[in-house]
Design a protein around this motif. Structure first.
Motif, PDB file in Angstrom:
ATOM      1  N   HIS A   1       0.864  -1.129  -0.025  1.00 27.14           N
ATOM      2  CA  HIS A   1       0.047  -0.066   0.105  1.00 27.14           C
ATOM      3  C   HIS A   1       0.768   1.236  -0.093  1.00 27.14           C
ATOM      4  O   HIS A   1       0.067   2.304   0.081  1.00 27.14           O
ATOM      5  CB  HIS A   1      -0.887  -0.117   1.218  1.00 27.14           C
ATOM      6  CG  HIS A   1      -1.870  -1.053   1.190  1.00 27.14           C
ATOM      7  ND1 HIS A   1      -2.747  -1.255   0.014  1.00 27.14           N
ATOM      8  CD2 HIS A   1      -1.869  -2.292   1.926  1.00 27.14           C
ATOM      9  CE1 HIS A   1      -3.625  -2.434   0.416  1.00 27.14           C
ATOM     10  NE2 HIS A   1      -3.084  -3.097   1.306  1.00 27.14           N
TER      11      HIS A   1
ATOM     12  N   ILE B   1      -2.849  -2.936 -17.987  1.00 29.43           N
ATOM     13  CA  ILE B   1      -2.415  -2.153 -16.658  1.00 29.43           C
ATOM     14  C   ILE B   1      -1.244  -1.250 -17.270  1.00 29.43           C
ATOM     15  O   ILE B   1      -1.242   0.100 -16.931  1.00 29.43           O
ATOM     16  CB  ILE B   1      -1.963  -2.955 -15.736  1.00 29.43           C
ATOM     17  CG1 ILE B   1      -3.167  -3.883 -15.237  1.00 29.43           C
ATOM     18  CG2 ILE B   1      -1.538  -1.999 -14.594  1.00 29.43           C
ATOM     19  CD1 ILE B   1      -2.791  -4.689 -14.087  1.00 29.43           C
TER      20      ILE B   1
ATOM     21  N   TYR C   1      -1.260   3.081 -17.254  1.00 28.42           N
ATOM     22  CA  TYR C   1      -0.412   4.060 -16.174  1.00 28.42           C
ATOM     23  C   TYR C   1       0.683   4.359 -17.191  1.00 28.42           C
ATOM     24  O   TYR C   1       1.179   5.727 -16.771  1.00 28.42           O
ATOM     25  CB  TYR C   1       0.058   3.067 -15.105  1.00 28.42           C
ATOM     26  CG  TYR C   1      -1.088   2.814 -14.127  1.00 28.42           C
ATOM     27  CD1 TYR C   1      -1.480   3.646 -13.211  1.00 28.42           C
ATOM     28  CD2 TYR C   1      -1.677   1.405 -14.256  1.00 28.42           C
ATOM     29  CE1 TYR C   1      -2.583   3.542 -12.481  1.00 28.42           C
ATOM     30  CE2 TYR C   1      -2.613   1.420 -13.411  1.00 28.42           C
ATOM     31  CZ  TYR C   1      -3.103   2.315 -12.352  1.00 28.42           C
ATOM     32  OH  TYR C   1      -4.206   2.013 -11.424  1.00 28.42           O
TER      33      TYR C   1
ATOM     34  N   GLU D   1      -1.291   7.589 -18.157  1.00 28.19           N
ATOM     35  CA  GLU D   1      -1.540   8.275 -17.057  1.00 28.19           C
ATOM     36  C   GLU D   1      -0.264   9.247 -16.707  1.00 28.19           C
ATOM     37  O   GLU D   1      -0.491  10.435 -16.438  1.00 28.19           O
ATOM     38  CB  GLU D   1      -1.435   7.371 -15.736  1.00 28.19           C
ATOM     39  CG  GLU D   1      -1.796   8.081 -14.656  1.00 28.19           C
ATOM     40  CD  GLU D   1      -3.237   7.969 -14.017  1.00 28.19           C
ATOM     41  OE1 GLU D   1      -3.869   7.310 -14.633  1.00 28.19           O
ATOM     42  OE2 GLU D   1      -3.675   8.672 -13.149  1.00 28.19           O
TER      43      GLU D   1
ATOM     44  N   LEU E   1       2.329   3.615  -9.468  1.00 27.63           N
ATOM     45  CA  LEU E   1       0.944   3.718  -9.183  1.00 27.63           C
ATOM     46  C   LEU E   1       0.225   2.723  -9.780  1.00 27.63           C
ATOM     47  O   LEU E   1      -0.950   2.462  -9.554  1.00 27.63           O
ATOM     48  CB  LEU E   1       0.508   5.183 -10.676  1.00 27.63           C
ATOM     49  CG  LEU E   1       0.822   6.691 -10.070  1.00 27.63           C
ATOM     50  CD1 LEU E   1       0.365   7.341 -11.132  1.00 27.63           C
ATOM     51  CD2 LEU E   1      -0.061   6.644  -8.891  1.00 27.63           C
ATOM     52  N   SER E   2       0.830   1.917 -10.515  1.00 33.03           N
ATOM     53  CA  SER E   2       0.134   0.567 -11.229  1.00 33.03           C
ATOM     54  C   SER E   2      -0.230  -0.393 -10.141  1.00 33.03           C
ATOM     55  O   SER E   2      -0.733  -1.375 -10.135  1.00 33.03           O
ATOM     56  CB  SER E   2       1.039  -0.071 -12.225  1.00 33.03           C
ATOM     57  OG  SER E   2       2.229  -0.528 -11.636  1.00 33.03           O
TER      58      SER E   2
ATOM     59  N   HIS F   1      -1.427   0.717  -7.161  1.00 32.30           N
ATOM     60  CA  HIS F   1      -2.552   1.399  -6.440  1.00 32.30           C
ATOM     61  C   HIS F   1      -2.297   1.537  -4.886  1.00 32.30           C
ATOM     62  O   HIS F   1      -2.820   1.163  -4.193  1.00 32.30           O
ATOM     63  CB  HIS F   1      -3.640   0.142  -6.336  1.00 32.30           C
ATOM     64  CG  HIS F   1      -4.268   0.010  -7.642  1.00 32.30           C
ATOM     65  ND1 HIS F   1      -4.870   0.989  -8.634  1.00 32.30           N
ATOM     66  CD2 HIS F   1      -4.194  -1.204  -8.505  1.00 32.30           C
ATOM     67  CE1 HIS F   1      -5.129   0.299  -9.639  1.00 32.30           C
ATOM     68  NE2 HIS F   1      -4.656  -0.857  -9.432  1.00 32.30           N
TER      69      HIS F   1
ATOM     70  N   LYS G   1      -1.788   3.558  -1.517  1.00 32.30           N
ATOM     71  CA  LYS G   1      -2.624   4.297  -0.708  1.00 32.30           C
ATOM     72  C   LYS G   1      -1.842   5.537  -0.220  1.00 32.30           C
ATOM     73  O   LYS G   1      -2.200   6.529   0.035  1.00 32.30           O
ATOM     74  CB  LYS G   1      -3.439   3.891   0.604  1.00 32.30           C
ATOM     75  CG  LYS G   1      -4.419   2.492   0.140  1.00 32.30           C
ATOM     76  CD  LYS G   1      -5.160   2.237   1.260  1.00 32.30           C
ATOM     77  CE  LYS G   1      -6.288   1.642   0.805  1.00 32.30           C
ATOM     78  NZ  LYS G   1      -5.981   0.193   0.967  1.00 32.30           N
TER      79      LYS G   1
ATOM     80  N   ASN H   1      -6.758  11.483  -7.607  1.00 31.49           N
ATOM     81  CA  ASN H   1      -6.513  10.304  -6.588  1.00 31.49           C
ATOM     82  C   ASN H   1      -6.832  11.009  -5.099  1.00 31.49           C
ATOM     83  O   ASN H   1      -5.849  11.237  -4.562  1.00 31.49           O
ATOM     84  CB  ASN H   1      -5.461   9.539  -6.363  1.00 31.49           C
ATOM     85  CG  ASN H   1      -5.169   8.949  -7.782  1.00 31.49           C
ATOM     86  OD1 ASN H   1      -5.440   8.159  -8.538  1.00 31.49           O
ATOM     87  ND2 ASN H   1      -3.994   9.545  -8.435  1.00 31.49           N
TER      88      ASN H   1
ATOM     89  N   MET I   1      -5.388   9.440  -1.915  1.00 25.53           N
ATOM     90  CA  MET I   1      -3.914   9.034  -1.827  1.00 25.53           C
ATOM     91  C   MET I   1      -3.295   9.947  -1.018  1.00 25.53           C
ATOM     92  O   MET I   1      -3.345  11.112  -1.490  1.00 25.53           O
ATOM     93  CB  MET I   1      -3.307   8.773  -3.223  1.00 25.53           C
ATOM     94  CG  MET I   1      -1.973   8.208  -3.331  1.00 25.53           C
ATOM     95  SD  MET I   1      -1.553   7.379  -4.908  1.00 25.53           S
ATOM     96  CE  MET I   1      -1.354   9.037  -5.747  1.00 25.53           C
TER      97      MET I   1
END
Lengths: 274, 278
Positions: free
Chosen positions: A82, A120, A124, A127, A155-156, A158, A160, A190, A193
């Motif tokens: 995370h 994916i 990204y 992105e 980022l790929s 995810h 937190k 996000n 985040m």
């Protein structure tokens, strides 16, 4: 839920007396979705703190809670899923042979099925605006581009919590602007985040919700950018400067104009014109 | 940046580039073996070498490799070849000979040297073709695939493959850095080109030490980056790159094996076509 809660952290690389330790009783916490910039002179312990947060180093004393879980040996693997970090040197964190492979590296470690990877990676890469460079090798990319790939890789997964440990320090002004623009975009897209930035560039620190000034391993000052930068003298005392947009207002204030550096550019110009 | 000695990947979309790396690796090994095959007679041997040379030229043509590149690769071998020739002339004392003054020079000696020379050229050419048409990473994957059986005797093949691929990844970075250090040291007055051997060694040391320090720093950074991205050398991972044998690979493999088998059969039977003709 608190994203990060650091309590009374002590750390030194070598066994040393208390007053020489890198981090001395450092505490701070931050909410989910908040963005914090850490500033401070060289050797103040900012990067060390980042390494402690991703468990590359182990604290001598004190506790770190990430997402309400204590960071310990048996929670490291879970918590690392995370939390993502972008380091300073663009070359030394580029693992794959091409942009594609580098973004895939983290996915492979996460055991993402092969069939899902392509989508994916593309998502990204788009992105961060690197979708046309997918088959390029790191040698043919600029520093800013490599950092963007590193961000895509993080980022790929995810995260937190995203840590940027002087991610722009080795970049030229153009590369730095690219990364700053990307950081802004990430924050707006996000919302939940948590982003921690370590930086030497005050302009970058201005982008965050809160600034924590670290000096000699302690929290020296803490507050919103406006609050922190209104203490120009204290910052100067530890060798820190104001960002340019604060600096010219501060200078005008000294020259006797009724201007505060917390004003917006327009307000300040308005006063100057009258 | 300087070119690597053997040859660098050239990014053309040719038939040879599209072939599976595993097939190409096998093909190169077989060709290198085939180069050492002896046939019934010298004439047969050299006819065969001629055939291989034609194949090499065709492959080079397909892969957009210039003959000049091959010549450049051969260049450092001249000295070795002359040395080999002298040794051969002195040592080989069999067969017919001609005389320079009183000194006998045996034909066998000349042919021995010629064999070695031709074989070396062919092997260099094959490796040049392989490296020019195959990405280093794909070669690593191919190697990993071939070594895979070794995992059963606990050889950490995937770790070895990761190490190789990281090394390949950092070659350009370190070359660039070496170049920068060289310029930095030259600007401080270090002379890399002139001077006695001792001075040269000292100059090189002033280059190697910072390079080592920096490489170690890089590797610690890299290890950190890999760790936080969840790399566990002993853990389970999925793969992004998966190799597929295409129809062209199967067909090529068929031709390769047929060629290899045919040549082997000719060699074992010791058939000499020229004996029939003459």
């Amino acid at each position: 839920m608190k994203a990060i809660d650091v309590q009374h952290l002590w750390f030194s690389y070598h066994q040393e007396e208390e007053e020489k330790m890198i981090l001395q009783d450092l505490s701070f916490s931050c909410e989910q979705g908040e963005s914090i910039a850490f500033i401070g002179p060289n050797g103040s312990g900012k990067s060390t703190l980042m390494k402690l947060l991703v468990a590359l180093l182990e604290a001598d004393k004190g506790k770190i809670f990430l997402l309400d879980k204590e960071l310990k040996e048996d929670t490291v693997d879970f918590l690392r899923q995370h939390i993502g970090i972008v380091f300073q040197n663009p070359d030394n964190q580029f693992i794959g042979a091409t942009v594609r492979d580098d973004i895939a590296f983290g996915l492979e470690n996460r055991c993402i099925p092969h069939e899902e990877m392509e989508d994916i990676i593309l998502k990204y890469a788009k992105e961060v605006g690197m979708e046309t460079f997918l088959d390029k090798e790191p040698a043919s990319l600029s520093g800013g581009q490599k950092q963007r790939v590193a961000i895509a890789g993080v980022l790929s997964m995810h995260p937190k919590i995203l840590l940027m440990d002087e991610a722009t320090a080795m970049l030229d002004p153009k590369g730095r602007k690219e990364i700053m623009a990307l950081t802004k975009k990430m924050r707006s897209e996000n919302k939940d985040m948590t982003i921690l930035t370590v930086t030497h560039h005050m302009e970058e620190a201005l982008l965050s919700d809160r600034i924590i000034v670290i000096y000699q391993g302690k929290v020296y000052m803490e507050g919103t950018p406006d609050e922190v930068f209104s203490h120009a003298e204290e910052l100067k005392a530890i060798g820190l400067d104001l960002p340019f947009e604060k600096k010219w207002k501060e200078e005008l204030k000294k020259a006797g104009f009724p201007i505060e550096n917390t004003m917006t550019d327009e307000e300040a110009i308005e006063i100057l014109c009258h | 940046m300087k070119a690597l000695p053997i040859g660098r990947y050239t990014n053309y979309d040719t038939f040879l580039n599209r072939l599976d790396a595993r097939f190409k690796l096998l093909a190169m090994i077989l060709f290198m073996v085939v180069v050492f095959i002896h046939f019934g007679s010298r004439a047969m041997d050299f006819t065969f070498y001629g055939l291989l040379m034609v194949m090499v030229l065709v492959f080079m043509r397909i892969a957009h490799i210039r003959i000049r590149q091959l010549l450049r690769a051969i260049k450092p071998m001249w000295f070795m070849m002359i040395f080999l020739l002298i040794i051969n002339v002195l040592v080989v004392q069999t067969g017919e000979a001609f005389y320079i003054g009183d000194f006998p020079i045996h034909y066998d000696a000349l042919f021995n040297t010629l064999y070695t020379f031709v074989r070396l050229i062919l092997m260099l050419a094959f490796s040049l073709i392989l490296t020019a048409t195959t990405k280093p990473m794909d070669l690593t994957y191919a190697l990993e695939w071939y070594l895979h059986p070794l995992t059963f005797i606990k050889v950490p093949v995937h770790i070895i493959a990761m190490v190789i691929s990281l090394a390949l990844r950092f070659i350009p970075t370190l070359l660039e850095e070496a170049d920068r250090f060289m310029k930095a040291q030259a600007s401080r007055g270090v002379d890399f080109e002139n001077g006695k051997l001792r001075e040269k060694v000292r100059a090189i040391i002033s280059l190697i030490i910072p390079l080592f320090v920096s490489a170690i720093q890089r590797s610690t950074d890299l290890a950190d980056a890999m760790e936080v991205r969840g790399y566990d050398p002993n853990g389970k991972r999925t793969r992004y790159r998966i190799m597929h044998f295409a129809k062209r690979d199967v067909l090529s493999l068929f031709f390769l094996l047929a060629f290899f088998g045919g040549m082997l059969a000719l060699s074992i039977c010791g058939i000499d076509f020229y004996a029939f003709i003459l």
